[in-house]
Motif scaffolding. Structure first.
Motif, PDB file in Angstrom:
ATOM      1  N   PRO A   8       0.794  -1.212   0.000  1.00  0.00           N
ATOM      2  CA  PRO A   8       0.000   0.000   0.000  1.00  0.00           C
ATOM      3  C   PRO A   8       0.834   1.275   0.000  1.00  0.00           C
ATOM      4  CG  PRO A   8      -0.911  -1.595   1.521  1.00  0.00           C
ATOM      5  CD  PRO A   8       0.404  -2.150   1.057  1.00  0.00           C
ATOM      6  N   VAL A   9       1.936   1.307   0.770  1.00  0.00           N
ATOM      7  CA  VAL A   9       2.760   2.499   0.819  1.00  0.00           C
ATOM      8  C   VAL A   9       3.397   2.760  -0.528  1.00  0.00           C
ATOM      9  CG1 VAL A   9       4.851   3.511   1.805  1.00  0.00           C
ATOM     10  CG2 VAL A   9       3.195   2.374   3.288  1.00  0.00           C
ATOM     11  N   GLN A  10       3.904   1.723  -1.157  1.00  0.00           N
ATOM     12  CA  GLN A  10       4.539   1.904  -2.452  1.00  0.00           C
ATOM     13  C   GLN A  10       3.554   2.377  -3.502  1.00  0.00           C
ATOM     14  OE1 GLN A  10       6.465  -1.972  -2.944  1.00  0.00           O
ATOM     15  NE2 GLN A  10       8.425  -0.915  -2.963  1.00  0.00           N
ATOM     16  N   ARG A  11       2.296   1.962  -3.365  1.00  0.00           N
ATOM     17  CA  ARG A  11       1.319   2.345  -4.376  1.00  0.00           C
ATOM     18  C   ARG A  11       0.700   3.713  -4.125  1.00  0.00           C
ATOM     19  NH1 ARG A  11       0.387  -3.384  -4.619  1.00  0.00           N
ATOM     20  NH2 ARG A  11      -1.038  -3.316  -2.855  1.00  0.00           N
ATOM     21  N   SER A  12       1.019   4.363  -3.017  1.00  0.00           N
ATOM     22  CA  SER A  12       0.476   5.692  -2.742  1.00  0.00           C
ATOM     23  C   SER A  12       0.957   6.681  -3.795  1.00  0.00           C
ATOM     24  CB  SER A  12       0.930   6.171  -1.361  1.00  0.00           C
ATOM     25  OG  SER A  12       0.664   7.543  -1.215  1.00  0.00           O
ATOM     26  N   PRO A  13       0.061   7.454  -4.399  1.00  0.00           N
ATOM     27  CA  PRO A  13       0.484   8.447  -5.397  1.00  0.00           C
ATOM     28  C   PRO A  13       1.499   9.442  -4.863  1.00  0.00           C
ATOM     29  CG  PRO A  13      -1.870   8.111  -5.518  1.00  0.00           C
ATOM     30  CD  PRO A  13      -1.407   7.377  -4.306  1.00  0.00           C
ATOM     31  N   TRP A  14       1.403   9.798  -3.585  1.00  0.00           N
ATOM     32  CA  TRP A  14       2.388  10.730  -3.031  1.00  0.00           C
ATOM     33  C   TRP A  14       3.797  10.155  -3.118  1.00  0.00           C
ATOM     34  CZ3 TRP A  14       0.896  15.374  -2.908  1.00  0.00           C
ATOM     35  CH2 TRP A  14      -0.369  15.766  -2.452  1.00  0.00           C
ATOM     36  N   ILE A  15       3.916   8.856  -2.882  1.00  0.00           N
ATOM     37  CA  ILE A  15       5.232   8.218  -2.888  1.00  0.00           C
ATOM     38  C   ILE A  15       5.791   8.135  -4.299  1.00  0.00           C
ATOM     39  CG2 ILE A  15       6.529   6.131  -2.361  1.00  0.00           C
ATOM     40  CD1 ILE A  15       5.648   7.632   0.113  1.00  0.00           C
ATOM     41  N   TRP A  16       5.039   7.518  -5.214  1.00  0.00           N
ATOM     42  CA  TRP A  16       5.611   7.319  -6.553  1.00  0.00           C
ATOM     43  C   TRP A  16       5.729   8.623  -7.338  1.00  0.00           C
ATOM     44  CZ3 TRP A  16       2.248   8.646 -10.422  1.00  0.00           C
ATOM     45  CH2 TRP A  16       0.881   8.375 -10.280  1.00  0.00           C
ATOM     46  N   MET A  17       4.841   9.567  -7.057  1.00  0.00           N
ATOM     47  CA  MET A  17       4.945  10.853  -7.734  1.00  0.00           C
ATOM     48  C   MET A  17       6.225  11.575  -7.301  1.00  0.00           C
ATOM     49  SD  MET A  17       2.097  13.927  -7.869  1.00  0.00           S
ATOM     50  CE  MET A  17       1.921  13.913  -6.085  1.00  0.00           C
ATOM     51  N   THR A  18       6.496  11.586  -6.000  1.00  0.00           N
ATOM     52  CA  THR A  18       7.685  12.266  -5.493  1.00  0.00           C
ATOM     53  C   THR A  18       8.968  11.589  -5.957  1.00  0.00           C
ATOM     54  OG1 THR A  18       6.459  12.976  -3.527  1.00  0.00           O
ATOM     55  CG2 THR A  18       8.867  13.045  -3.410  1.00  0.00           C
ATOM     56  N   VAL A  19       9.010  10.270  -5.846  1.00  0.00           N
ATOM     57  CA  VAL A  19      10.202   9.532  -6.272  1.00  0.00           C
ATOM     58  C   VAL A  19      10.476   9.770  -7.756  1.00  0.00           C
ATOM     59  CG1 VAL A  19      11.180   7.221  -6.635  1.00  0.00           C
ATOM     60  CG2 VAL A  19      10.004   7.757  -4.494  1.00  0.00           C
ATOM     61  N   GLY A  20       9.427   9.711  -8.563  1.00  0.00           N
ATOM     62  CA  GLY A  20       9.593   9.917 -10.006  1.00  0.00           C
ATOM     63  C   GLY A  20      10.049  11.317 -10.349  1.00  0.00           C
ATOM     64  N   LEU A  21       9.452  12.324  -9.710  1.00  0.00           N
ATOM     65  CA  LEU A  21       9.825  13.714  -9.992  1.00  0.00           C
ATOM     66  C   LEU A  21      11.282  13.984  -9.627  1.00  0.00           C
ATOM     67  CD1 LEU A  21       6.620  15.602  -8.787  1.00  0.00           C
ATOM     68  CD2 LEU A  21       7.434  15.396 -11.131  1.00  0.00           C
ATOM     69  N   VAL A  22      11.707  13.479  -8.478  1.00  0.00           N
ATOM     70  CA  VAL A  22      13.098  13.676  -8.067  1.00  0.00           C
ATOM     71  C   VAL A  22      14.046  12.963  -9.026  1.00  0.00           C
ATOM     72  CG1 VAL A  22      14.794  13.175  -6.267  1.00  0.00           C
ATOM     73  CG2 VAL A  22      12.543  14.056  -5.639  1.00  0.00           C
ATOM     74  N   GLY A  23      13.706  11.723  -9.384  1.00  0.00           N
ATOM     75  CA  GLY A  23      14.561  10.950 -10.280  1.00  0.00           C
ATOM     76  C   GLY A  23      14.720  11.601 -11.643  1.00  0.00           C
ATOM     77  N   ILE A  24      13.611  12.045 -12.226  1.00  0.00           N
ATOM     78  CA  ILE A  24      13.685  12.659 -13.555  1.00  0.00           C
ATOM     79  C   ILE A  24      14.341  14.036 -13.484  1.00  0.00           C
ATOM     80  CG2 ILE A  24      12.316  13.577 -15.472  1.00  0.00           C
ATOM     81  CD1 ILE A  24      10.371  11.279 -15.048  1.00  0.00           C
ATOM     82  N   ALA A  25      14.103  14.774 -12.398  1.00  0.00           N
ATOM     83  CA  ALA A  25      14.766  16.070 -12.242  1.00  0.00           C
ATOM     84  C   ALA A  25      16.283  15.911 -12.206  1.00  0.00           C
ATOM     85  CB  ALA A  25      14.279  16.753 -10.966  1.00  0.00           C
ATOM     86  N   LEU A  26      16.747  14.851 -11.556  1.00  0.00           N
ATOM     87  CA  LEU A  26      18.195  14.620 -11.474  1.00  0.00           C
ATOM     88  C   LEU A  26      18.786  14.307 -12.854  1.00  0.00           C
ATOM     89  CD1 LEU A  26      18.422  12.537  -8.169  1.00  0.00           C
ATOM     90  CD2 LEU A  26      19.181  14.887  -8.553  1.00  0.00           C
ATOM     91  N   VAL A  27      18.148  13.421 -13.616  1.00  0.00           N
ATOM     92  CA  VAL A  27      18.719  13.068 -14.919  1.00  0.00           C
ATOM     93  C   VAL A  27      18.526  14.190 -15.934  1.00  0.00           C
ATOM     94  CG1 VAL A  27      18.397  10.598 -14.514  1.00  0.00           C
ATOM     95  CG2 VAL A  27      16.633  11.868 -15.745  1.00  0.00           C
TER      96      VAL A  27
END
Length: 271
Positions: A8-27
């Motif tokens: 459930p935690v991994q599927r929370s939109p807050w989690i995957w949205m934040t992780v994705g935004l940070v990851g793409i911002a870095l690259v």
């Protein structure tokens, strides 16, 4: 160790949205180096990051970045983007705001810059704003709230561009944030909005119009005269009232079509 909450935690939109935004911002930082090769590398890495986040963090499929039909969707979006900019520019020219002369810049150097850097920027920005932010927020608050929020975020992200103002940020929020968001809700394809975004910026650059305040060395040189509300002034086309009105006119039928296909979420869908 108790792993009962992991899913459930991994599927929370807050989690995957934040992780994705940070990851793409870095690259996407590679794109800032101004190298064509690094821009392409950054775009490729951004797609990989997006797919990894969706698969392993969000634990959901990502049909919006499917390779099948990607080319056709991108071409459809590009056609819309070219038409949007040409129609806006033509109307401004009719009212005496724009005139054009040949710039004398080299054909291949201009096309190379437009193609390589433009594609990289369009892919990374659309993955962040439409792929992650819009889809994450709509699962929490519904499509309409997500569309408004991401449109405002998109406009605010351009506040630090050369010559930016509150008006130019608001104009971009409406003409670009709203239009790109509506296009995504309609087509549910990142490639459609990437094509639209890329063609928009590229057509402006080829015409010699500043792209969101950034000077463009294109095949033509644009000469500006008249009130800035018509021409956009030094900031360029995006600060003109003309594309704002056209953007709203295009967004309305897209949103209606999205609603007709059940593509507008009306209630919270957190998981």
């Amino acid at each position: 160790m108790d792993n009962t909450l992991t899913g459930p935690v991994q599927r929370s939109p807050w989690i995957w949205m934040t992780v994705g935004l940070v990851g793409i911002a870095l690259v996407s930082g590679l794109n800032a180096a101004g190298s064509g090769i690094l821009a392409i590398v950054a775009a490729a890495l951004a797609v990989i990051v997006y797919k990894v986040v969706m698969r392993h963090v969000a634990r959901r499929p990502a049909p919006e970045v499917a390779r099948r039909g990607a080319g056709a969707e991108a071409l459809r979006g590009a056609g819309l983007g070219v038409g949007f900019v040409l129609a806006s520019t033509a109307l401004i020219a009719v009212f005496g705001g724009y005139s054009f002369t040949w710039s004398g810049n080299g054909l291949w150097s201009v096309l190379g810059s437009v193609l390589i850097v433009g594609v990289g920027a369009a892919i990374t920005e659309e993955l962040m704003f439409r792929g992650l932010a819009l889809q994450g927020l709509e699962r929490l608050f519904g499509s309409r709230a997500a569309l408004v929020a991401t449109s405002l975020f998109f406009g605010a992200a351009h506040l630090f561009n050369p010559g930016a103002s509150l008006w130019s940020a608001l104009a971009i929020a409406v003409e670009a944030g709203l239009l790109l968001g509506a296009a995504f809700l309609w087509r549910r394809s990142i490639w459609f909005v990437v094509g639209l975004h890329f063609a928009w910026n590229s057509t402006e650059q080829l015409l010699g119009i500043p792209v969101s305040g950034k000077p463009a060395e294109g095949l033509l040189t644009t000469h500006v005269s008249g009130p800035s509300i018509l021409t956009g002034g030094a900031f360029g086309l995006e600060a003109s009232i003309i594309p704002v009105l056209i953007g709203v006119a295009l967004s309305a039928p897209m949103l209606a079509a999205a609603a007709g296909r059940g593509g507008i979420l009306r209630k919270q869908r957190a998981r």
